[in-house]
Enzyme design. Structure first.
Site, PDB file in Angstrom:
ATOM      1  N   PRO A   1      26.826 -13.336  54.719  1.00  0.00           N
ATOM      2  CA  PRO A   1      26.698 -11.987  54.159  1.00  0.00           C
ATOM      3  C   PRO A   1      27.654 -11.763  52.997  1.00  0.00           C
ATOM      4  O   PRO A   1      28.708 -12.408  52.921  1.00  0.00           O
ATOM      5  CB  PRO A   1      27.078 -11.072  55.341  1.00  0.00           C
ATOM      6  N   ASP A   2      27.270 -10.864  52.082  1.00  0.00           N
ATOM      7  CA  ASP A   2      28.238 -10.476  51.051  1.00  0.00           C
ATOM      8  C   ASP A   2      29.159  -9.405  51.639  1.00  0.00           C
ATOM      9  O   ASP A   2      29.163  -9.191  52.869  1.00  0.00           O
ATOM     10  CB  ASP A   2      27.534 -10.056  49.746  1.00  0.00           C
ATOM     11  N   PHE A   3      29.924  -8.753  50.809  1.00  0.00           N
ATOM     12  CA  PHE A   3      30.913  -7.801  51.321  1.00  0.00           C
ATOM     13  C   PHE A   3      30.422  -6.361  51.289  1.00  0.00           C
ATOM     14  O   PHE A   3      30.605  -5.609  52.233  1.00  0.00           O
ATOM     15  CB  PHE A   3      32.225  -7.922  50.512  1.00  0.00           C
ATOM     16  N   ARG A   4      29.779  -5.995  50.174  1.00  0.00           N
ATOM     17  CA  ARG A   4      29.571  -4.560  49.928  1.00  0.00           C
ATOM     18  C   ARG A   4      28.131  -4.093  49.930  1.00  0.00           C
ATOM     19  O   ARG A   4      27.892  -2.904  49.709  1.00  0.00           O
ATOM     20  CB  ARG A   4      30.241  -4.171  48.598  1.00  0.00           C
TER      21      ARG A   4
ATOM     22  N   ASN B   1      33.997 -17.119  45.603  1.00  0.00           N
ATOM     23  CA  ASN B   1      33.537 -17.551  46.920  1.00  0.00           C
ATOM     24  C   ASN B   1      34.431 -18.647  47.481  1.00  0.00           C
ATOM     25  O   ASN B   1      34.934 -19.497  46.751  1.00  0.00           O
ATOM     26  CB  ASN B   1      32.083 -18.032  46.833  1.00  0.00           C
ATOM     27  N   ILE B   2      34.567 -18.627  48.790  1.00  0.00           N
ATOM     28  CA  ILE B   2      35.440 -19.590  49.466  1.00  0.00           C
ATOM     29  C   ILE B   2      34.613 -20.523  50.346  1.00  0.00           C
ATOM     30  O   ILE B   2      35.160 -21.305  51.113  1.00  0.00           O
ATOM     31  CB  ILE B   2      36.479 -18.846  50.343  1.00  0.00           C
ATOM     32  N   ASP B   3      33.279 -20.431  50.239  1.00  0.00           N
ATOM     33  CA  ASP B   3      32.410 -21.171  51.159  1.00  0.00           C
ATOM     34  C   ASP B   3      32.207 -22.632  50.773  1.00  0.00           C
ATOM     35  O   ASP B   3      31.642 -23.410  51.552  1.00  0.00           O
ATOM     36  CB  ASP B   3      31.053 -20.458  51.305  1.00  0.00           C
TER      37      ASP B   3
ATOM     38  N   HIS C   1      39.705 -17.065  44.446  1.00  0.00           N
ATOM     39  CA  HIS C   1      40.208 -16.569  45.735  1.00  0.00           C
ATOM     40  C   HIS C   1      40.477 -17.714  46.716  1.00  0.00           C
ATOM     41  O   HIS C   1      40.367 -17.540  47.926  1.00  0.00           O
ATOM     42  CB  HIS C   1      39.226 -15.539  46.324  1.00  0.00           C
TER      43      HIS C   1
ATOM     44  N   CYS D   1      50.963 -22.455  57.029  1.00  0.00           N
ATOM     45  CA  CYS D   1      51.649 -21.513  57.917  1.00  0.00           C
ATOM     46  C   CYS D   1      52.053 -20.270  57.114  1.00  0.00           C
ATOM     47  O   CYS D   1      52.580 -20.407  56.005  1.00  0.00           O
ATOM     48  CB  CYS D   1      52.878 -22.203  58.503  1.00  0.00           C
TER      49      CYS D   1
ATOM     50  N   CYS E   1      57.186 -23.911  63.145  1.00  0.00           N
ATOM     51  CA  CYS E   1      57.909 -22.649  63.383  1.00  0.00           C
ATOM     52  C   CYS E   1      57.140 -21.670  64.280  1.00  0.00           C
ATOM     53  O   CYS E   1      57.592 -20.553  64.482  1.00  0.00           O
ATOM     54  CB  CYS E   1      58.258 -21.991  62.057  1.00  0.00           C
TER      55      CYS E   1
ATOM     56  N   GLY F   1      25.687 -12.518  41.225  1.00  0.00           N
ATOM     57  CA  GLY F   1      25.957 -12.150  42.617  1.00  0.00           C
ATOM     58  C   GLY F   1      27.320 -11.566  42.903  1.00  0.00           C
ATOM     59  O   GLY F   1      27.896 -11.859  43.951  1.00  0.00           O
TER      60      GLY F   1
ATOM     61  N   SER G   1      29.738  -7.787  42.664  1.00  0.00           N
ATOM     62  CA  SER G   1      29.784  -6.361  42.347  1.00  0.00           C
ATOM     63  C   SER G   1      30.825  -6.082  41.261  1.00  0.00           C
ATOM     64  O   SER G   1      30.954  -4.955  40.808  1.00  0.00           O
ATOM     65  CB  SER G   1      30.114  -5.547  43.600  1.00  0.00           C
TER      66      SER G   1
ATOM     67  N   GLU H   1      21.817  -5.524  41.257  1.00  0.00           N
ATOM     68  CA  GLU H   1      22.109  -4.211  40.655  1.00  0.00           C
ATOM     69  C   GLU H   1      22.966  -4.426  39.420  1.00  0.00           C
ATOM     70  O   GLU H   1      23.610  -5.471  39.279  1.00  0.00           O
ATOM     71  CB  GLU H   1      22.878  -3.349  41.666  1.00  0.00           C
TER      72      GLU H   1
HETATM   73  P1  OAD Z   1      30.206  -7.968  46.852  1.00  0.00           P
HETATM   74  O1  OAD Z   1      29.642  -7.863  48.209  1.00  0.00           O
HETATM   75  O2  OAD Z   1      31.213  -6.958  46.437  1.00  0.00           O
HETATM   76  O3  OAD Z   1      29.032  -7.938  45.775  1.00  0.00           O
HETATM   77  C1  OAD Z   1      27.907  -8.771  45.900  1.00  0.00           C
HETATM   78  C2  OAD Z   1      26.936  -8.436  44.774  1.00  0.00           C
HETATM   79  O4  OAD Z   1      25.856  -9.351  44.839  1.00  0.00           O
HETATM   80  C3  OAD Z   1      26.336  -7.031  44.900  1.00  0.00           C
HETATM   81  O5  OAD Z   1      26.250  -6.439  43.613  1.00  0.00           O
HETATM   82  C4  OAD Z   1      24.939  -7.297  45.500  1.00  0.00           C
HETATM   83  O6  OAD Z   1      23.978  -6.336  45.080  1.00  0.00           O
HETATM   84  C5  OAD Z   1      24.632  -8.642  44.900  1.00  0.00           C
HETATM   85  N1  OAD Z   1      23.732  -9.486  45.720  1.00  0.00           N
HETATM   86  C6  OAD Z   1      23.766  -9.716  47.042  1.00  0.00           C
HETATM   87  N2  OAD Z   1      22.833 -10.612  47.421  1.00  0.00           N
HETATM   88  C7  OAD Z   1      22.171 -10.955  46.282  1.00  0.00           C
HETATM   89  C8  OAD Z   1      21.097 -11.839  45.986  1.00  0.00           C
HETATM   90  N3  OAD Z   1      20.508 -12.580  46.938  1.00  0.00           N
HETATM   91  N4  OAD Z   1      20.670 -11.927  44.706  1.00  0.00           N
HETATM   92  C9  OAD Z   1      21.259 -11.208  43.717  1.00  0.00           C
HETATM   93  N5  OAD Z   1      22.280 -10.365  43.935  1.00  0.00           N
HETATM   94  C10 OAD Z   1      22.759 -10.244  45.186  1.00  0.00           C
HETATM   95  O7  OAD Z   1      30.791  -9.460  46.720  1.00  0.00           O
HETATM   96  P2  OAD Z   1      31.819 -10.015  45.624  1.00  0.00           P
HETATM   97  O8  OAD Z   1      31.657  -9.308  44.332  1.00  0.00           O
HETATM   98  O9  OAD Z   1      31.723 -11.482  45.637  1.00  0.00           O
HETATM   99  O10 OAD Z   1      37.718 -10.908  48.100  1.00  0.00           O
HETATM  100  O11 OAD Z   1      33.198  -9.561  46.276  1.00  0.00           O
HETATM  101  C11 OAD Z   1      34.389  -9.774  45.610  1.00  0.00           C
HETATM  102  C12 OAD Z   1      35.536  -9.951  46.557  1.00  0.00           C
HETATM  103  O12 OAD Z   1      35.586  -8.862  47.487  1.00  0.00           O
HETATM  104  C13 OAD Z   1      35.431 -11.152  47.468  1.00  0.00           C
HETATM  105  O13 OAD Z   1      35.792 -12.355  46.846  1.00  0.00           O
HETATM  106  C14 OAD Z   1      36.370 -10.788  48.584  1.00  0.00           C
HETATM  107  C15 OAD Z   1      35.962  -9.360  48.797  1.00  0.00           C
HETATM  108  O14 OAD Z   1      36.902  -8.520  49.357  1.00  0.00           O
HETATM  109  C16 OAD Z   1      38.767 -10.980  48.964  1.00  0.00           C
HETATM  110  O15 OAD Z   1      38.628 -10.887  50.153  1.00  0.00           O
HETATM  111  C17 OAD Z   1      40.088 -11.182  48.315  1.00  0.00           C
HETATM  112 ZN    ZN Z   2      55.481 -22.637  60.150  1.00  0.00          ZN
END
Ligand code: OAD
Ligand code: ZN
Length: 253
Positions: A35-38, A109-111, A128, A136, A158, A194, A196, A221
């Site tokens: 899953p993505d985040f937002r 991405n970290i995957d 990231h 540790c 430790c 991909g 936000s 979007e």
């Molecule tokens: P977000 O979840 O913030 O944004 C994902 C974006 O991809 C959104 O604009 C979605 O609409 C779009 N999206 C999702 N699935 C899609 C698909 N199949 N095709 C096209 N667009 C798609 O994820 P990131 O921007 O990667 O950091 O998030 C940034 C950072 O926030 C992450 O690296 C993580 C998180 O907190 C840390 O944890 C430090």
């Molecule tokens: Zn340690």
């Protein structure tokens, strides 16, 4: 209509000696099952109610992790218990590499799916971090460990908690990322896929692109500067479908 324009840009990239940089986010991996985040409803931050967190982002906050690493490890066990495969979008990036027109991928991405798709690690800048190694939280001893499901790994030196070498909130970004950002100013084509563009400093690196750089967004979007007129070319929808379409137009296998 824009697909044809973008296909043309890619087709002529080699001839024009154009350098392409890609900025990548979680949307590139959603079709792999991560899953993505937002995204409303399906994003991670909408699905953490059972974890009893001060805020959804706390799960990736290093200060919170040091006090309570349990939610992070519960989530890790839940999410990363499968062997995920690269998506069409990752394969498309590999094709850009094979065509000799990929300069760099800056990924949040970290995957590890970029490398799994066969992209040269030298071309990938991890903003990231990655889950390949761990350390540790207290004495920083490095570990290369297989995580046991539902168990918090403890440092042998430790007894501090072991954390993966990803960037948590309230941590600085890797030196290699910081040093590589100026390369964006030299690229001729910037493709944002991909993300936000809502997490800084990563989101701000789009602004390093020059005035002449062709900016392309492939996302569900409009985000960041692409929300504005003249922000760049927007290909909106599923990134896998869009890159498939581009490959069809270009007759790239
Ligand atoms: P977000 O979840 O913030 O944004 C994902 C974006 O991809 C959104 O604009 C979605 O609409 C779009 N999206 C999702 N699935 C899609 C698909 N199949 N095709 C096209 N667009 C798609 O994820 P990131 O921007 O990667 O950091 O998030 C940034 C950072 O926030 C992450 O690296 C993580 C998180 O907190 C840390 O944890 C430090
Ligand atoms: Zn340690």
């Amino acid at each position: 209509m824009y697909n044809i324009e973008v296909a043309d840009i890619l087709k002529n990239a080699d001839k024009n000696n154009h350098k392409i940089c890609v900025l990548l986010g979680a949307g590139a991996s959603t079709s792999a099952g991560i899953p993505d985040f937002r995204s409303a409803g399906t994003g991670l931050y909408d699905n953490l109610k059972d974890y009893d967190l001060p805020s959804p982002e706390s799960i990736f906050d290093i200060n919170y992790f040091k006090i309570n690493p349990k939610p992070f490890y519960q989530l890790r066990s839940k999410l990363f218990n499968k062997d995920f495969q690269p998506t069409k979008t990752h394969s498309f990036l590999k094709t850009l590499q094979d065509k000799g027109i990929l300069s760099r991928i800056f990924t949040q991405n970290i995957d590890g799916l970029e490398e799994k798709a066969g992209i040269d690690p030298e071309l990938i800048i991890y903003a990231h971090g990655s889950i390949k190694t761990s350390s540790c939280v207290d004495c920083k001893t490095k570990y290369s460990i297989e995580y046991e499901i539902n168990k918090i790994p403890i440092c042998e030196v430790c007894e501090g908690y072991i954390r993966p070498d990803i960037v948590f909130f309230n941590e600085t970004l890797p030196q290699k990322f910081i040093q590589s950002v100026p390369q964006i100013s030299k690229c001729d084509v910037l493709i944002v896929i991909g993300t936000s563009l809502s997490v800084y400093p990563f989101a701000s690196i789009v602004d390093y692109a020059s005035k002449d750089c062709i900016k392309i967004l492939i996302n569900k979007e409009k985000v960041g500067p692409f929300r504005f007129e003249n922000g760049g070319i927007c290909l909106l929808g599923s990134c896998d479908e869009i890159v498939n379409d581009l490959c069809d137009i270009l007759d790239w296998k």
